[in-house]
Motif scaffolding. Structure first.
Motif, PDB file in Angstrom:
ATOM      1  N   ALA A  22      15.592  -7.557   4.127  1.00 61.35           N
ATOM      2  CA  ALA A  22      16.159  -8.716   3.450  1.00 61.35           C
ATOM      3  C   ALA A  22      15.110  -9.802   3.210  1.00 61.35           C
ATOM      4  O   ALA A  22      15.156 -10.504   2.186  1.00 61.35           O
ATOM      5  N   THR A  23      14.150  -9.934   4.118  1.00 64.77           N
ATOM      6  CA  THR A  23      13.135 -10.979   4.011  1.00 64.77           C
ATOM      7  C   THR A  23      12.080 -10.652   2.966  1.00 64.77           C
ATOM      8  O   THR A  23      11.726 -11.484   2.124  1.00 64.77           O
ATOM      9  N   TYR A  24      11.565  -9.419   3.021  1.00 65.09           N
ATOM     10  CA  TYR A  24      10.413  -9.086   2.186  1.00 65.09           C
ATOM     11  C   TYR A  24      10.778  -8.589   0.782  1.00 65.09           C
ATOM     12  O   TYR A  24       9.974  -8.751  -0.143  1.00 65.09           O
ATOM     13  N   ARG A  25      11.955  -8.003   0.606  1.00 64.81           N
ATOM     14  CA  ARG A  25      12.261  -7.429  -0.701  1.00 64.81           C
ATOM     15  C   ARG A  25      12.136  -8.456  -1.817  1.00 64.81           C
ATOM     16  O   ARG A  25      11.519  -8.174  -2.859  1.00 64.81           O
ATOM     17  N   PRO A  26      12.663  -9.681  -1.678  1.00 66.96           N
ATOM     18  CA  PRO A  26      12.508 -10.639  -2.780  1.00 66.96           C
ATOM     19  C   PRO A  26      11.059 -11.086  -2.989  1.00 66.96           C
ATOM     20  O   PRO A  26      10.716 -11.541  -4.087  1.00 66.96           O
ATOM     21  N   LEU A  27      10.221 -10.951  -1.972  1.00 70.29           N
ATOM     22  CA  LEU A  27       8.837 -11.407  -2.073  1.00 70.29           C
ATOM     23  C   LEU A  27       7.921 -10.390  -2.739  1.00 70.29           C
ATOM     24  O   LEU A  27       6.880 -10.746  -3.277  1.00 70.29           O
ATOM     25  N   PHE A  28       8.305  -9.103  -2.696  1.00 68.44           N
ATOM     26  CA  PHE A  28       7.448  -8.035  -3.210  1.00 68.44           C
ATOM     27  C   PHE A  28       7.712  -7.814  -4.697  1.00 68.44           C
ATOM     28  O   PHE A  28       8.044  -6.723  -5.139  1.00 68.44           O
TER      29      PHE A  28
END
Length: 243
Positions: A180-186
């Motif tokens: 949940a944390t990294y998916r929007p950042l990648f």
């Protein structure tokens, strides 16, 4: 951190092999600094330049393409570089990268656990590992850290950059938080690339809490364990350990 939902003692070999064949996916994540490698390299440089204060032999475990070390070591009193990794594509990139280092450099294709186990006491002054130690089960982490303690002798350093779960957080909750944390950042990752990363993370990632990492370090014989940097999402911490 006992967890009834933890994976088997040996991570799924197929998942490990699949990710090993997809070095370019991880390299792309590093290119975009999704795991804050630039800030980590800057902090490594600060520690090595300002705190070590003498010529040192640098052992880079699971070195990959060596880009973090190559960014951190110039301007420090490094006397020798030794990188260890199992991935031939990563080592091929590392061979070109380490040519820029201001010291002799050696690259070795080997499993980092076996490589440390085979080194004599006092063989290195600084040992560095990033985003690889967490692939081991807790007892194996403890064994590796004890081996590193012998390698660095009485005045060495062990620097690790590894995922951290929250105190009391189980592995399933950590994995869900990671996704949940990294998916929007990648943002630059394709759906297939992100799926490959998460397949690897869910098969192989075994984080420890901050107190868990510190406890492992102290049990291995390191009297000082400091948190030097945590990435902005709060998922990965750089620890500095010394006897």
């Amino acid at each position: 951190m006992p967890d009834p939902a933890a994976p088997p003692a040996v991570p799924d070999d197929r998942a490990v092999a699949d990710f090993g064949r997809m070095w370019e996916v991880y390299s792309k994540a590093v290119d975009h600094d999704y795991f804050s490698h630039r800030a980590v390299a800057a902090e490594l440089h600060r520690v090595l330049a300002d705190e070590v204060g003498r010529p040192f032999r640098f052992l880079d475990l699971a070195c990959g393409d060596a880009r973090t070390a190559v960014a951190a070591l110039p301007g420090t009193p490094v006397a020798r570089y030794h990188g260890v990794d199992l991935s031939e594509p990563a080592l091929a990139a590392a061979r070109a990268a380490v040519a820029a280092l201001p010291c002799p450099a050696e690259l070795e294709r080997a499993d980092f656990v076996a490589a440390v186990r085979d080194l004599p006491a006092g063989a290195a002054d600084v040992v560095w590992i990033g985003l690889s130690l967490h692939h081991l089960q807790t007892p194996a982490k403890a064994d590796l850290m004890r081996a590193v303690r012998a390698v660095v002798g009485g005045d060495g350093r062990f620097l690790i950059y590894e995922p951290v779960c929250r105190e009391g957080e189980g592995r399933p909750a950590f994995l869900d938080r990671f996704e949940a944390t990294y998916r929007p950042l990648f943002a630059a990752m394709t759906a297939d690339e992100w799926a490959a990363i998460m397949a690897h993370v869910r098969a192989c990632d075994l984080p420890e809490s901050p107190s868990g990492w510190a406890g492992l370090g102290r049990a291995a014989g390191f009297s000082e364990v400091r948190e030097l940097f945590t990435d902005p999402p709060g998922m990965i911490t750089l620890f500095g350990l010394r006897p």
